[in-house]
Write a protein that holds these residues in place. Sequence first.
Motif, PDB file in Angstrom:
ATOM      1  N   ALA A 144      35.748  -9.549  -3.367  1.00 28.30           N
ATOM      2  CA  ALA A 144      37.007  -9.418  -4.110  1.00 28.30           C
ATOM      3  C   ALA A 144      36.988  -8.170  -4.988  1.00 28.30           C
ATOM      4  O   ALA A 144      37.967  -7.415  -5.062  1.00 28.30           O
ATOM      5  N   GLU A 145      35.854  -7.931  -5.647  1.00 27.00           N
ATOM      6  CA  GLU A 145      35.752  -6.760  -6.518  1.00 27.00           C
ATOM      7  C   GLU A 145      35.879  -5.468  -5.715  1.00 27.00           C
ATOM      8  O   GLU A 145      36.539  -4.516  -6.154  1.00 27.00           O
ATOM      9  N   GLU A 146      35.279  -5.438  -4.526  1.00 29.68           N
ATOM     10  CA  GLU A 146      35.353  -4.236  -3.705  1.00 29.68           C
ATOM     11  C   GLU A 146      36.779  -3.967  -3.236  1.00 29.68           C
ATOM     12  O   GLU A 146      37.221  -2.814  -3.198  1.00 29.68           O
ATOM     13  N   GLN A 147      37.508  -5.027  -2.888  1.00 23.87           N
ATOM     14  CA  GLN A 147      38.880  -4.838  -2.423  1.00 23.87           C
ATOM     15  C   GLN A 147      39.793  -4.329  -3.533  1.00 23.87           C
ATOM     16  O   GLN A 147      40.610  -3.440  -3.314  1.00 23.87           O
ATOM     17  N   LEU A 148      39.652  -4.889  -4.713  1.00 22.34           N
ATOM     18  CA  LEU A 148      40.463  -4.399  -5.836  1.00 22.34           C
ATOM     19  C   LEU A 148      40.078  -2.970  -6.194  1.00 22.34           C
ATOM     20  O   LEU A 148      40.928  -2.147  -6.521  1.00 22.34           O
ATOM     21  N   GLY A 149      38.790  -2.663  -6.102  1.00 21.18           N
ATOM     22  CA  GLY A 149      38.343  -1.309  -6.383  1.00 21.18           C
ATOM     23  C   GLY A 149      38.857  -0.308  -5.366  1.00 21.18           C
ATOM     24  O   GLY A 149      39.117   0.848  -5.697  1.00 21.18           O
ATOM     25  N   ALA A 150      39.011  -0.755  -4.101  1.00 18.51           N
ATOM     26  CA  ALA A 150      39.520   0.142  -3.062  1.00 18.51           C
ATOM     27  C   ALA A 150      40.962   0.551  -3.329  1.00 18.51           C
ATOM     28  O   ALA A 150      41.390   1.640  -2.925  1.00 18.51           O
ATOM     29  N   LEU A 151      41.720  -0.309  -4.014  1.00 16.98           N
ATOM     30  CA  LEU A 151      43.102   0.037  -4.352  1.00 16.98           C
ATOM     31  C   LEU A 151      43.169   1.109  -5.430  1.00 16.98           C
ATOM     32  O   LEU A 151      44.109   1.895  -5.480  1.00 16.98           O
ATOM     33  N   GLY A 152      42.175   1.147  -6.285  1.00 11.24           N
ATOM     34  CA  GLY A 152      42.154   2.136  -7.347  1.00 11.24           C
ATOM     35  C   GLY A 152      41.919   1.497  -8.704  1.00 11.24           C
ATOM     36  O   GLY A 152      41.831   0.265  -8.836  1.00 11.24           O
ATOM     37  N   GLY A 153      41.820   2.306  -9.718  1.00  7.63           N
ATOM     38  CA  GLY A 153      41.582   1.801 -11.067  1.00  7.63           C
ATOM     39  C   GLY A 153      42.806   1.129 -11.664  1.00  7.63           C
ATOM     40  O   GLY A 153      43.951   1.443 -11.335  1.00  7.63           O
ATOM     41  N   GLY A 154      42.549   0.179 -12.552  1.00  7.81           N
ATOM     42  CA  GLY A 154      43.628  -0.483 -13.267  1.00  7.81           C
ATOM     43  C   GLY A 154      44.302  -1.616 -12.532  1.00  7.81           C
ATOM     44  O   GLY A 154      45.363  -2.095 -12.955  1.00  7.81           O
ATOM     45  N   THR A 155      43.704  -2.074 -11.426  1.00 10.29           N
ATOM     46  CA  THR A 155      44.363  -3.124 -10.629  1.00 10.29           C
ATOM     47  C   THR A 155      44.279  -4.493 -11.283  1.00 10.29           C
ATOM     48  O   THR A 155      45.155  -5.343 -11.062  1.00 10.29           O
ATOM     49  N   TRP A 156      43.234  -4.759 -12.063  1.00 12.56           N
ATOM     50  CA  TRP A 156      43.017  -6.117 -12.564  1.00 12.56           C
ATOM     51  C   TRP A 156      44.143  -6.572 -13.497  1.00 12.56           C
ATOM     52  O   TRP A 156      44.448  -7.763 -13.553  1.00 12.56           O
ATOM     53  N   ARG A 157      44.772  -5.660 -14.199  1.00  6.29           N
ATOM     54  CA  ARG A 157      45.836  -6.059 -15.124  1.00  6.29           C
ATOM     55  C   ARG A 157      47.083  -6.546 -14.385  1.00  6.29           C
ATOM     56  O   ARG A 157      47.976  -7.138 -14.983  1.00  6.29           O
ATOM     57  N   TYR A 158      47.137  -6.287 -13.069  1.00  4.02           N
ATOM     58  CA  TYR A 158      48.275  -6.740 -12.255  1.00  4.02           C
ATOM     59  C   TYR A 158      47.879  -7.894 -11.329  1.00  4.02           C
ATOM     60  O   TYR A 158      48.655  -8.273 -10.458  1.00  4.02           O
ATOM     61  N   SER A 159      46.687  -8.456 -11.542  1.00  3.89           N
ATOM     62  CA  SER A 159      46.152  -9.444 -10.605  1.00  3.89           C
ATOM     63  C   SER A 159      46.216 -10.854 -11.167  1.00  3.89           C
ATOM     64  O   SER A 159      46.134 -11.071 -12.380  1.00  3.89           O
ATOM     65  N   MET A 160      46.344 -11.814 -10.231  1.00  5.74           N
ATOM     66  CA  MET A 160      46.381 -13.233 -10.585  1.00  5.74           C
ATOM     67  C   MET A 160      45.707 -14.013  -9.456  1.00  5.74           C
ATOM     68  O   MET A 160      45.886 -13.691  -8.278  1.00  5.74           O
ATOM     69  N   VAL A 161      44.932 -15.033  -9.796  1.00  6.16           N
ATOM     70  CA  VAL A 161      44.282 -15.882  -8.804  1.00  6.16           C
ATOM     71  C   VAL A 161      45.228 -17.014  -8.424  1.00  6.16           C
ATOM     72  O   VAL A 161      45.792 -17.686  -9.299  1.00  6.16           O
ATOM     73  N   VAL A 162      45.404 -17.216  -7.111  1.00  9.40           N
ATOM     74  CA  VAL A 162      46.208 -18.336  -6.605  1.00  9.40           C
ATOM     75  C   VAL A 162      45.279 -19.256  -5.823  1.00  9.40           C
ATOM     76  O   VAL A 162      44.693 -18.844  -4.819  1.00  9.40           O
ATOM     77  N   PHE A 163      45.121 -20.489  -6.295  1.00 10.38           N
ATOM     78  CA  PHE A 163      44.254 -21.463  -5.641  1.00 10.38           C
ATOM     79  C   PHE A 163      45.070 -22.256  -4.617  1.00 10.38           C
ATOM     80  O   PHE A 163      46.160 -22.767  -4.928  1.00 10.38           O
ATOM     81  N   THR A 164      44.559 -22.352  -3.397  1.00  9.62           N
ATOM     82  CA  THR A 164      45.213 -23.136  -2.353  1.00  9.62           C
ATOM     83  C   THR A 164      44.382 -24.370  -2.027  1.00  9.62           C
ATOM     84  O   THR A 164      43.196 -24.442  -2.366  1.00  9.62           O
ATOM     85  N   GLY A 165      45.027 -25.324  -1.357  1.00 10.64           N
ATOM     86  CA  GLY A 165      44.334 -26.544  -0.954  1.00 10.64           C
ATOM     87  C   GLY A 165      44.011 -27.469  -2.107  1.00 10.64           C
ATOM     88  O   GLY A 165      43.067 -28.266  -2.015  1.00 10.64           O
ATOM     89  N   VAL A 166      44.778 -27.417  -3.204  1.00  8.13           N
ATOM     90  CA  VAL A 166      44.459 -28.248  -4.366  1.00  8.13           C
ATOM     91  C   VAL A 166      44.641 -29.732  -4.064  1.00  8.13           C
ATOM     92  O   VAL A 166      44.107 -30.587  -4.784  1.00  8.13           O
ATOM     93  N   ASP A 167      45.389 -30.059  -2.997  1.00 12.11           N
ATOM     94  CA  ASP A 167      45.532 -31.471  -2.627  1.00 12.11           C
ATOM     95  C   ASP A 167      44.212 -32.051  -2.129  1.00 12.11           C
ATOM     96  O   ASP A 167      44.064 -33.274  -2.028  1.00 12.11           O
TER      97      ASP A 167
END
Length: 493
Positions: A144-167
């Motif tokens: 996950a860190e590598e993918q966000l880093g590939a987009l460029g700097g400053g990506t984390w402030r626009y990121s949110m975790v979405v959990f699936t399969g919570v049922d």
Amino acid sequence: MAAVSSASDTGDPRGRHPPERRLLILGGPQSGKTSTANSILGDEVFDVGTETTHSNVGQTEIYGRRVTVVDTPPWAIPGDPEDNAEADNDDNAGAESDNPPRAPQSLDSEGPCMGAILCPPGPHAILLVVSVTQPFSETERRAAEEQLGALGGGTWRYSMVVFTGVDKLPKEVFIEEHIENTGESLQWLVERCGSRYHAFDNTRKDTEDNTQVPELMEKVEEMITDNQGWYFEVNELILLEEEQARRALEEERMRMEEHARQRDQMIGGPPRELRLLLLGWKGVGKSSVGNSILGRRYFESGQETELCLRRQALVSGRRITIVDTPGWDWFSVRRTPKRIRQESQRGAALLRPGPHTLLLVLPVVSSLTARKRRTLLAHIETLFGDSACLHTMVLFSCGDWLGRTPIEEHILRGGRELQRLLEYCGNYYHVLDSKIPGKDRSVSVLLDKMEEMIRENGDKAFLPIQTEWLSEDSSYSSDNTEPEDDCRGCQLQ
């Protein structure tokens, strides 16, 4: 990367277009990205039955706001034996396909970050999809860190975790408890996203009381407000360079895997077989070459070969079958006795269902004139047909005479006729020192070249035996092996 204010955030001042929100969805294999994208769009826009190999775009309108959703291929996760648990095959539970989660990307697919180009000028929110049914270890965290880093700097402030399969979570277990129990890697990811997360149950997407999407969009709006209405600006040039680098690494990985596969085939399993027919003028050292390849003195060298003789041995993990044949005349096919020509054909017939390679033995100490070259080719084509060139390789004998001179330099010095002969053979050639049988390490290289030629020939891996090569009168052939031993076990046929 710079973040700039989006002109579309306020919408068209004349009210022609609703304000827009752009969502980029990233995640690992079988995380439920595609199902999540469909839930947001409120329709089955993307195919959940197959693996996503290229980014796709879908649009909808939520509460008067146009929402663009980009679904992307899964990011690559390095193999880890401890994490190869089977994912749930139910797409509603967050599984995206039936493929193993550790399958690496192929050259037919693109990198997930390329999806950012499809929502210009950039996404307002980057949704990192994580399935609660799959482990989230340090390996997944680094991916996950590598993918966000590939987009460029400053990506984390626009990121949110979405959990699936919570049922699939146990009763009375909320998502906060799952985050705490899963371990430091998942906690790091949530904290890196500014503790922004949302729980998604894709089994509820068609129910009337489903408030998951509105609640998600509210959280997206809160994040946009925290970012002062800015979105993540995409630098297409950098992303294209990243994609080129990824594909180069993938090509190298595939090349190494193919090399390892071929090496494993050489080491394990039944021995592969190569069937070789030694051909050439009288006195060029065919018998000595056969001994060098087989590693023992199976053929009598130093005297003229009158009858075909077949011998077999295990060499470098392969079962090598060689037939030595009488020599041809140097200057004319007609001056080669009919009996000798028939012996050459019967030699090929001893290698049922046909020889993989016709080894044309040529001493490095002999010069090749136009007449000699034409005579050699006339022998080959008259005896074995026009397609024989696909299976012919020139083998230079007496290689010790070269000393330190490379064979390529010898070929250049040999003149145009030698080069034309090699062109006829598809430039397949090898040099062998036949003085000491079993001591020349280049034998293994020679066998590798033969297998390369066989692969190049595809479905024409060997030269098929022709009926005219067979005769009831077999008095000219001599072989100490049983006639039934006809190489039927060959794996290269």
